[in-house]
Structure formats: C-alpha cells, structure tokens
Design a protein around this motif. Sequence first.
Motif, PDB file in Angstrom:
ATOM      1  N   SER A   1       0.758  -1.142   0.152  1.00  0.00           N
ATOM      2  CA  SER A   1      -0.021  -0.125   0.072  1.00  0.00           C
ATOM      3  C   SER A   1       0.839   1.264  -0.037  1.00  0.00           C
ATOM      4  O   SER A   1       0.644   2.194  -0.616  1.00  0.00           O
ATOM      5  CB  SER A   1      -0.897  -0.114   1.213  1.00  0.00           C
ATOM      6  OG  SER A   1      -0.222  -0.029   2.412  1.00  0.00           O
TER       7      SER A   1
ATOM      8  N   LYS B   1       2.297   1.760  -3.706  1.00  0.00           N
ATOM      9  CA  LYS B   1       1.284   2.475  -4.490  1.00  0.00           C
ATOM     10  C   LYS B   1       1.205   3.903  -4.310  1.00  0.00           C
ATOM     11  O   LYS B   1       1.118   4.591  -5.389  1.00  0.00           O
ATOM     12  CB  LYS B   1      -0.246   1.662  -4.182  1.00  0.00           C
ATOM     13  CG  LYS B   1      -0.363   0.287  -4.678  1.00  0.00           C
ATOM     14  CD  LYS B   1      -1.707  -0.256  -4.622  1.00  0.00           C
ATOM     15  CE  LYS B   1      -1.981  -1.524  -4.902  1.00  0.00           C
ATOM     16  NZ  LYS B   1      -3.213  -2.286  -4.462  1.00  0.00           N
ATOM     17  N   GLU B   2       0.802   4.409  -3.189  1.00  0.00           N
ATOM     18  CA  GLU B   2       0.803   5.859  -2.894  1.00  0.00           C
ATOM     19  C   GLU B   2       2.125   6.467  -3.376  1.00  0.00           C
ATOM     20  O   GLU B   2       2.275   7.561  -3.771  1.00  0.00           O
ATOM     21  CB  GLU B   2       0.716   5.970  -1.218  1.00  0.00           C
ATOM     22  CG  GLU B   2      -0.595   5.551  -0.781  1.00  0.00           C
ATOM     23  CD  GLU B   2      -1.752   6.271  -1.870  1.00  0.00           C
ATOM     24  OE1 GLU B   2      -1.785   7.542  -1.870  1.00  0.00           O
ATOM     25  OE2 GLU B   2      -2.501   5.633  -2.298  1.00  0.00           O
TER      26      GLU B   2
ATOM     27  N   GLU C   1       1.411  -6.455  -7.914  1.00  0.00           N
ATOM     28  CA  GLU C   1       0.134  -5.738  -7.330  1.00  0.00           C
ATOM     29  C   GLU C   1       0.262  -4.297  -7.314  1.00  0.00           C
ATOM     30  O   GLU C   1      -0.531  -3.586  -7.606  1.00  0.00           O
ATOM     31  CB  GLU C   1       0.089  -6.136  -5.740  1.00  0.00           C
ATOM     32  CG  GLU C   1      -0.812  -5.805  -4.989  1.00  0.00           C
ATOM     33  CD  GLU C   1      -2.331  -6.141  -5.367  1.00  0.00           C
ATOM     34  OE1 GLU C   1      -2.324  -7.021  -5.981  1.00  0.00           O
ATOM     35  OE2 GLU C   1      -3.236  -5.298  -5.100  1.00  0.00           O
ATOM     36  N   VAL C   2       1.462  -3.678  -6.798  1.00  0.00           N
ATOM     37  CA  VAL C   2       1.916  -2.284  -6.925  1.00  0.00           C
ATOM     38  C   VAL C   2       1.632  -1.891  -8.083  1.00  0.00           C
ATOM     39  O   VAL C   2       1.050  -0.682  -8.319  1.00  0.00           O
ATOM     40  CB  VAL C   2       3.275  -2.062  -6.371  1.00  0.00           C
ATOM     41  CG1 VAL C   2       3.679  -0.625  -6.614  1.00  0.00           C
ATOM     42  CG2 VAL C   2       3.475  -2.137  -4.897  1.00  0.00           C
TER      43      VAL C   2
ATOM     44  N   ASP D   1      -1.565   1.245 -11.736  1.00  0.00           N
ATOM     45  CA  ASP D   1      -0.886   2.309 -11.882  1.00  0.00           C
ATOM     46  C   ASP D   1      -0.522   2.676 -13.123  1.00  0.00           C
ATOM     47  O   ASP D   1      -0.031   2.078 -13.951  1.00  0.00           O
ATOM     48  CB  ASP D   1       0.434   2.320 -11.080  1.00  0.00           C
ATOM     49  CG  ASP D   1       1.225   3.631 -10.973  1.00  0.00           C
ATOM     50  OD1 ASP D   1       0.988   4.407 -10.117  1.00  0.00           O
ATOM     51  OD2 ASP D   1       1.848   4.123 -12.114  1.00  0.00           O
TER      52      ASP D   1
END
Length: 293
Positions: free
Chosen positions: A94, A97-98, A136-137, A141
């Motif tokens: 998480s 991702k940010e 996943e990341v 995106d």
Amino acid sequence: MDKLYLGSHVNMGAPDYYLGTVKAALDMGENCFMFYTGAPQNTIRKPTNLLKIDEGRALLKNSGLDESKIVIHAPYIVNLGNVTNSKTRELAISFLKEELKRVNAFHVKTLVLHPGSHVGAGIDAGIQGIIDGLNEVLKDDQSDVKIALETMAGKGSEIGAKFEELAKIINGVIKKDRVGVCLDTCHISDAGYDLSNLNKLLDEFDRVIGLDKLLVIHINDSINSRGAHKDRHANIGVGLIGFNVLVNFVHHPRLVEIPKILETPWINEKPPYAEEIKMLKSKQFDANWAYKF
Ligand code: FE
Ligand code: FE
Ligand code: ZN
C-alpha cells in the motif's frame, strides 16, 4: 568536458521542501540528485501539495537541469520480500502504490527500491514475494514511473546481491517496461563482484539483466573488502574500492546517460559532495580533501 550526470543524495525538509532540495543540489555543483519523499526510516509522508514542488521544478528548469535524471529513493523499511509477515507485506504494497503517485507528483521518473529480505523463508520464496508485490503495486498504476531495484550487499537475508536474482524478479514482473536496476558500487563490491575491470562487469550485467535496464548508479566507496556482505559506505577514494575504479564508473562511455548519485557519509555533520564531485569530475584525487571539513 564529456556529458556527465553527477549528484548526490540530498535531504528534503521544512520549510522549503523540494525547493530547498533543488537549491542544495545546485549549491553543491550537481546536475542530478536523489531524495526521499519523507524520512528514509519510516512511511509517514506529508501530502505532496505542501512540498513546494512547483517552486522546486521552476528552479530546476531555470537552471537548465534535465528533470529526467532526478531520482527518488523509497524508504528502506519497505520489504516486499517478507512472505511470512502479511502485515509487513501489505504495508509495503500500500505504501508503494501511494509512493508511485508521489513520485509522479514530483514529475520524477525513477523510484529506487531495495528489493527486500526473505527473513528466513529462503531466496526463492522471497523472490516470488517481491514479484507478486511488484505486480500488485504496478497493476492499476497508469504513470510511467520506473522502479529501479537496487543491487544489494547481501547482508542478512537481503535479496539482490546477485544480478541473477534481479533478473529473476524482472522476468516475473508483468509490466517489464516499468522495472529496471540501480547499481550501487559499494553494494556490488561487498556482494563479491570485481569492479576493477568495468567493461567485463558491464558485459556480465548486460548478459544477465540487460544494460538497457540500468537506470541509476550509486557511486560509493566501501569500508570493507570485496565479498564482505557488510554495506558500509566510505567517502570517495578513502575506501577499499579506490578512487580510480570509481572515476571509471563516472566517466565510462557506456554509462554516459545514466544519473550517478553519491551516498557517501557526511563529515563533521556536513555533506562532502561538492568536494567529492569536484575530484570525480577532474579525475584528480586530493589526499587532503577530508581535512577541509
Ligand atoms: Fe539504497
Ligand atoms: Fe545505494
Ligand atoms: Zn548501502
């Protein structure tokens, strides 16, 4: 003077944030640099609208710097390789991702990431964890930010001390154009690579990973000898890698386009980068330089 992108890690802090980072880099004679979006040892981050990004970018452009050579480093506590602790992994995913959104907000194109440590689960399990984590990341995106996996010294259960391990990770990532490598001279020496024949080393990198994947180089000397697996950076020319080998990295014709970043220790609480950059550019080692601090 040949074309050369040479800079250092630069702090970012209140009150000027990115504007202050750019100013500090320019003051030290740098034309590229690397920074963290917050503290390197935690994942607490300020909203990007408070970080004076527009002011920093305006100064960059006025100074004629190439924004594509600027690099962000992810905090080193992020560990995608920990497959035994789901909390650590979820936090890493998480956060990253940010972080990609923040990197994009800075208009920076490269995020350096330590691949991770398997903390006892074994190399293969750790590598699979990193692959799954990166997929996943990157899944949702839409930016063009690239993640540069750093070569590691191999201390503890670190993954990425061998080119082959990084190649395996890249091979498992679905969006392959979004991943590359950051080569750290201290780390690969500590990992056991011989840096004295750079052409041969680059051939090996090219064969195993592909030289087109090399996005960033960290220029550090090492306190320890080859293969020590320690990861203790030394100032330029005073460690066991030595000045001439590092000069070779900085000026090598196969590496001209790649931003080169110093992460050497501060001396008497002051950054040594202006002096180190001067020596590397001129290829002249000044044995007394450290005493100027
Ligand atoms: Fe690093
Ligand atoms: Fe590094
Ligand atoms: Zn290091």
